[in-house]
Enzyme design. Sequence first.
Site, PDB file in Angstrom:
ATOM      1  N   CYS A 112      -9.861 -27.673  61.498  1.00  0.00           N
ATOM      2  CA  CYS A 112     -10.763 -26.579  61.854  1.00  0.00           C
ATOM      3  C   CYS A 112      -9.981 -25.375  62.382  1.00  0.00           C
ATOM      4  CB  CYS A 112     -11.722 -27.085  62.921  1.00  0.00           C
ATOM      5  SG  CYS A 112     -12.905 -25.862  63.446  1.00  0.00           S
ATOM      6  N   ARG A 167     -23.302 -23.965  56.557  1.00  0.00           N
ATOM      7  CA  ARG A 167     -22.838 -24.618  57.781  1.00  0.00           C
ATOM      8  C   ARG A 167     -22.310 -23.560  58.755  1.00  0.00           C
ATOM      9  NH1 ARG A 167     -18.509 -27.595  60.161  1.00  0.00           N
ATOM     10  NH2 ARG A 167     -19.427 -29.485  61.019  1.00  0.00           N
TER      11      ARG A 167
HETATM   12  P1  RVP Z   1     -11.353 -34.493  62.971  1.00  0.00           P
HETATM   13  O1  RVP Z   1     -11.802 -35.886  63.236  1.00  0.00           O
HETATM   14  O2  RVP Z   1     -10.524 -33.932  64.083  1.00  0.00           O
HETATM   15  O3  RVP Z   1     -10.639 -34.389  61.653  1.00  0.00           O
HETATM   16  O4  RVP Z   1     -12.650 -33.564  62.925  1.00  0.00           O
HETATM   17  C1  RVP Z   1     -13.735 -33.807  62.035  1.00  0.00           C
HETATM   18  C2  RVP Z   1     -14.845 -32.820  62.350  1.00  0.00           C
HETATM   19  O5  RVP Z   1     -14.416 -31.465  62.165  1.00  0.00           O
HETATM   20  C3  RVP Z   1     -16.069 -32.920  61.457  1.00  0.00           C
HETATM   21  O6  RVP Z   1     -16.920 -33.979  61.786  1.00  0.00           O
HETATM   22  C4  RVP Z   1     -16.727 -31.559  61.645  1.00  0.00           C
HETATM   23  O7  RVP Z   1     -17.533 -31.481  62.795  1.00  0.00           O
HETATM   24  C5  RVP Z   1     -15.541 -30.640  61.863  1.00  0.00           C
HETATM   25  N1  RVP Z   1     -15.236 -29.854  60.665  1.00  0.00           N
HETATM   26  C6  RVP Z   1     -15.421 -30.176  59.368  1.00  0.00           C
HETATM   27  N2  RVP Z   1     -14.984 -29.131  58.646  1.00  0.00           N
HETATM   28  C7  RVP Z   1     -14.553 -28.227  59.499  1.00  0.00           C
HETATM   29  C8  RVP Z   1     -13.982 -26.926  59.187  1.00  0.00           C
HETATM   30  O8  RVP Z   1     -13.704 -26.625  58.041  1.00  0.00           O
HETATM   31  N3  RVP Z   1     -13.807 -26.102  60.192  1.00  0.00           N
HETATM   32  N4  RVP Z   1     -14.696 -28.680  60.738  1.00  0.00           N
END
Ligand code: RVP
Length: 486
Positions: free
Chosen positions: A304, A400
């Site tokens: 993210c 989203r």
């Molecule tokens: P991680 O477990 O740290 O990989 O995080 C997964 C979470 O990140 C997802 O469940 C979602 O809430 C969030 N996410 C998914 N896509 C993105 C993005 O592109 N920013 N963020």
Amino acid sequence: SDKLRVPEALTFDDVLLRPAESNVEPDDADVGTRVSRNVEVNTPVLSAAMDTVTESDLAVAMAREGGLGVLHRNMEVEDTVAEIERVKQADELVISRENVVTASPDQTVSEVDRLMSSEGVSGAPVVDDDDEVLGIISGTDIRPYLEVGETDAVSEAMTDEVITASEDVTARDALELMYEHKIERVPLVDEEDRLVGLVTMQGILNRREHGNAARDEDGRLRVGVAVGPFEADRATAADDAGADVIFIDCAHAHNRSVIDSARDIKQTVDADVVVGNVGTREAAEALVGFADGLKVGIGPGSICTTRVVTGAGMPQITAISQVADVAAPEGVPVIADGGIRYSGDAAKAIAAGADAVMLGSYFAGTDEAPGRVITMNGKKYKQYRGMGSVGAMQSGGGDRYLKEEDEDEEFVPEGVEAATPYKGPLSQELHQLVGGIQSGMGYVGAETLPEFRERAEFVRVSAAGQTEGHPHDVMITDEAPNYSPQ
Ligand code: RVP
């Protein structure tokens, strides 16, 4: 100015659980929880609704291990329905008529052989035009015919003394029949001998093997489904298909139109509705009146870039604790979503107030996640991308991030496309994750998750303390199953 008198917010690496007197053995610690008002699971873990993480294969594996997979939504609504059905049918004891693969007596043996392998079954009841059961055909019946290359009809090859049972047969009776007659499947028939379903040995064994699975009232595996903030049609279709929990999937749910839409969706479905993501007390207050669960995480995800692209976000431990302060007294479960790298992070998330944790990167490298294994410099990886990355937004789901879709303009992404180490079967990863949480409960002296949240106290960690906590001053020679340097 007052603007710069700012509160502090903490995340995983800023804190540790303070050890406390304990008489709890980790293996005895009970990790059962609720992911939403009415949905209980045996493992407090969910897999992220991302197109490189959760489709039906991974959701089946998650539910069999006691957790919950949340299907992503970068697909047509009809595919969402098919995916839900795949999970729901995976461990079904009685396969209902419409899902039983059948043969007709005048098909050729080789036709049936092809049908069975494409449908992934090893035997099929043979029925006439009125659905009356005439026999049963399996690999063992077929093989001798295929060897000599003959094209005989099914009626020649099938076993015509069929052991059947009535619709209301119990699993135990069906199993007895199978043992007694050395058979693998029992067709269920009505009074006129017409096929109404099928019980298989494999189905019964699957249930036995996964005694800890997350199941609905009918014994089917549980499954969650993500829908866009304004996707009432996908929500209704998912509900009709039997989804247990619907997740309103938005990067910032503390938004007037998202809240209105989520409330409308909640009124039209039977399934529980979890709303997210949020990261503040005020957001929780705006949603707690109607949501069956709140999902927390503004910017902690491994892929993210929300915090760097927008300048907004909330460190995850503080976010969880603020939301839980509002949600817990109302009996609304909280899911901590994103940023969990190690099992210790999951333990901290729960101790800070979460009822369950959601992970993406942790599961993206498993066999059950979508996508193939890629090899780079002799190491194995799988693709993992943010749902806010350019690639994922091009496949749908830009809402989203509350963006209008405009084909002429370039996306402003809030995520990256990446690769994550290949890890093997999901069950091993989950075993490490849950084992770590249980050990954390042991250090705090908590036998259940509610007790864990109540007893846990945090201490603040300095940069020196942070370094001390990881392996240091050594060269790691053997990889541990639950630790790799970041
Ligand atoms: P991680 O477990 O740290 O990989 O995080 C997964 C979470 O990140 C997802 O469940 C979602 O809430 C969030 N996410 C998914 N896509 C993105 C993005 O592109 N920013 N963020």
